[in-house]
Design a protein around this motif. Sequence first.
Motif, short mmCIF file in Angstrom:
data_model
loop_
_atom_site.label_atom_id
_atom_site.label_comp_id
_atom_site.label_asym_id
_atom_site.label_seq_id
_atom_site.Cartn_x
_atom_site.Cartn_y
_atom_site.Cartn_z
N HIS A 1 0.33 3.28 1.70
CA HIS A 1 -0.47 3.44 0.49
C HIS A 1 -0.15 4.76 -0.18
N ARG B 1 -1.66 -9.01 -6.26
CA ARG B 1 -1.51 -10.43 -5.98
C ARG B 1 -1.19 -11.27 -7.20
N ALA C 1 0.16 -14.78 -1.46
CA ALA C 1 0.24 -13.41 -0.96
C ALA C 1 1.52 -12.74 -1.41
N GLN D 1 -0.31 -2.72 11.58
CA GLN D 1 -1.25 -1.85 10.89
C GLN D 1 -2.34 -1.34 11.85
N LYS E 1 1.87 -6.59 1.35
CA LYS E 1 2.85 -5.77 2.07
C LYS E 1 2.96 -6.18 3.53
N SER E 2 1.80 -6.34 4.17
CA SER E 2 1.83 -6.74 5.58
C SER E 2 2.45 -8.13 5.73
N THR E 3 2.12 -9.00 4.82
CA THR E 3 2.68 -10.35 4.86
C THR E 3 4.21 -10.30 4.79
N ALA F 1 -0.86 -1.80 -4.03
CA ALA F 1 -2.31 -1.74 -3.83
C ALA F 1 -2.71 -2.55 -2.61
N SER F 2 -3.91 -2.30 -2.13
CA SER F 2 -4.41 -3.03 -0.97
C SER F 2 -4.48 -4.53 -1.28
N GLY F 3 -4.02 -5.32 -0.34
CA GLY F 3 -4.08 -6.78 -0.50
C GLY F 3 -2.96 -7.36 -1.32
N CYS F 4 -1.92 -6.57 -1.62
CA CYS F 4 -0.87 -7.09 -2.49
C CYS F 4 0.22 -7.82 -1.71
N TYR G 1 -0.95 -18.69 1.58
CA TYR G 1 -1.90 -19.00 2.67
C TYR G 1 -2.86 -20.06 2.17
N1 LIG Z 1 -3.73 -15.08 7.75
C1 LIG Z 1 -4.14 -15.10 6.48
N2 LIG Z 1 -4.81 -16.16 5.98
C2 LIG Z 1 -5.19 -16.20 4.69
N3 LIG Z 1 -4.96 -15.24 3.81
C3 LIG Z 1 -4.29 -14.16 4.24
C4 LIG Z 1 -3.85 -14.02 5.58
N4 LIG Z 1 -3.22 -12.84 5.71
C5 LIG Z 1 -3.28 -12.26 4.50
N5 LIG Z 1 -3.92 -13.04 3.61
C6 LIG Z 1 -4.13 -12.74 2.18
O1 LIG Z 1 -2.90 -12.38 1.63
C7 LIG Z 1 -3.03 -11.26 0.78
C8 LIG Z 1 -2.07 -10.19 1.20
O2 LIG Z 1 -2.47 -9.68 2.46
P1 LIG Z 1 -1.67 -8.50 3.17
O3 LIG Z 1 -2.32 -8.28 4.48
O4 LIG Z 1 -0.24 -8.82 3.17
O5 LIG Z 1 -1.98 -7.29 2.19
P2 LIG Z 1 -1.51 -5.77 2.29
O6 LIG Z 1 -0.69 -5.49 1.09
O7 LIG Z 1 -0.92 -5.50 3.59
O8 LIG Z 1 -2.90 -5.01 2.14
P3 LIG Z 1 -3.36 -3.63 2.82
O9 LIG Z 1 -2.65 -2.55 2.11
O10 LIG Z 1 -4.83 -3.60 2.55
O11 LIG Z 1 -3.02 -3.72 4.27
C9 LIG Z 1 -4.48 -10.84 0.83
O12 LIG Z 1 -5.09 -11.28 -0.36
C10 LIG Z 1 -5.06 -11.56 2.00
O13 LIG Z 1 -6.35 -12.00 1.70
#
Ligand SMILES: Nc1ncnc2c1ncn2[C@@H]1O[C@H](COP(=O)(O)OP(=O)(O)OP(=O)(O)O)[C@@H](O)[C@H]1O
Lengths: 250, 268
Positions: free
Chosen positions: B205, B223, B41, B95, B65-67, B60-63, B32
Amino acid sequence: MAYRPEPAPFEEELAGLDALEAKTPRARSRARRIWSSLWPKVAAVGIVLLVWQILVWAHWRPKYVFPGPGTAFRSLWRDLANGRSLITGLQTMPSVAWFPLAIVVFRLSETAILFVVVLGAAPAIANGLVSGIDHVPPLLLRAGRVLGARGVKAYRHVILPAAFPSFLGGMKQGWAFAWRSLMAGELLVVIGGRAGLGFTLDSARLNVDYPGLMATMIVILVIGIVVDSLLFGVLERRVRRRWGLIEATS
Amino acid sequence: MSLRPRARETAEPELHMGSGSAVSLTSASKVYGTGAEAVHAVDNVSLDVEFGEFLCLVGASGCGKSTLLNMIAGLDKPTNGTVEVRGGRPTLIFQEPALFPWLTVERNVDLALKLRKIDRADRKQVVGSLLEMVHLTGFGSKQPHELSGGMRQRVAIARALAQQAEILLMDEPFGALDAMTRDLLHDEVERLWQDTGFSIVFVTHNVREAVRLADRVILLSSRPGRIAAEFPLDIPRPRRIESPEVGALATEITARLREEVKHHGVQT
Ligand SMILES: Nc1ncnc2c1ncn2[C@@H]1O[C@H](COP(=O)(O)OP(=O)(O)OP(=O)(O)O)[C@@H](O)[C@H]1O
Ligand SMILES: [Mg+2]
């Protein structure tokens, strides 16, 4: 552009410009005149842009607070290109100012009034719709895409419904503009002795019927209030309650 | 009501044999932003989800997964590498519930059917049985904002199931639920999966939840998100979340996850 930042003889500098634009001696001298009056301004603008960009490069402030000239102009261009600024521009123009033109084009007719009323209301309504469409939450767009709402279906099932509250706000504003221009129009354009509200108002004045004048004003006020707060107010409240944007009382 | 995917009714399962996996990520990365602010990401993830597999992603949070799920769903393009999906467009449970606030609960679910061009006459009954499945019978005429967070999430689940996609992507779908409701929905999702042969990618999680549900658990590092470890599971089904086998493996995976977090720190 022929201007170079390093000091160079003026004649030499013009060579490039002349070759391009100035064919005849007369045109040549005019181009020179324009150029000589223009270049300090161009230079000033250039210096400002340069300082701006240097500040951005130097990370004087975070980029999202203080974007560079490129970003700013791209944004300006985007606004110009999508017609928003034209709509907003039209909106700032008092719609009464359209009447002379309307009368020239449509004569003293109902069409003239209709033209001005529509012109007064349309920008507000369009603005409401466009800004609603611009502010659809991206998550809902994505949810729609996952469900298979793309293209026209995205508009029908996601974008337009999501933009509806903003559209309603535009309608409300449009009504206010339309109502004002209608009254102004009826004062200016009297159609075949038909008794519009504006006409009634004006004839009350002419006939020194001051109670009648007051009565007509009250009618105009009441209609305005009724439409604004009863029609639009109730509609707006209902939409907001449905969406959960206000606390459901009672 | 039949929750079987259309493809299962018409096409023979052999169609999938040898044609690869339901989802294939090949060196997929997602960055990103650009320059100094770039966020890596997801980094160089290669992963196959087999047809009919129940895969859980933990990390972990922010690693990332959603991406990762968004890339599989086709909502985000990978910056590098490829994402291939076979067997139709996947469905994604976000989510957050992501319900349409202008539609009632019923009509939110109904929209999924409408977009699949199901006859109006059949839709009402399908919506009814989907709401029953997520234990929301009687709430059909409510607006989403009138429900609790967990109830909204269950509506989102019903809406996703209405799509009958063969690939189901679930992003922490049960995070907002109490343990009782969650256990019930674990059973429902497992039953649905066994009945239909969907492929499921499930993000959570909760390591115990992953072990309760998955054929395979993938652990993502913090990350940039990379595959840190993979745990194939052979605990026989039906499993119970409080069973000692589930607990033992969950402890092992949690220890590994803790190591990851210690190495890379928690992302904020
Ligand atoms: N649209 C975006 N623009 C910029 N950065 C993004 C965007 N979406 C996610 N990120 C970054 O990418 C990283 C991964 O985000 P993601 O949402 O995939 O995490 P996650 O593993 O789903 O976390 P959680 O368990 O808290 O939901 C994060 O550091 C976030 O800051
Ligand atoms: Mg997430």
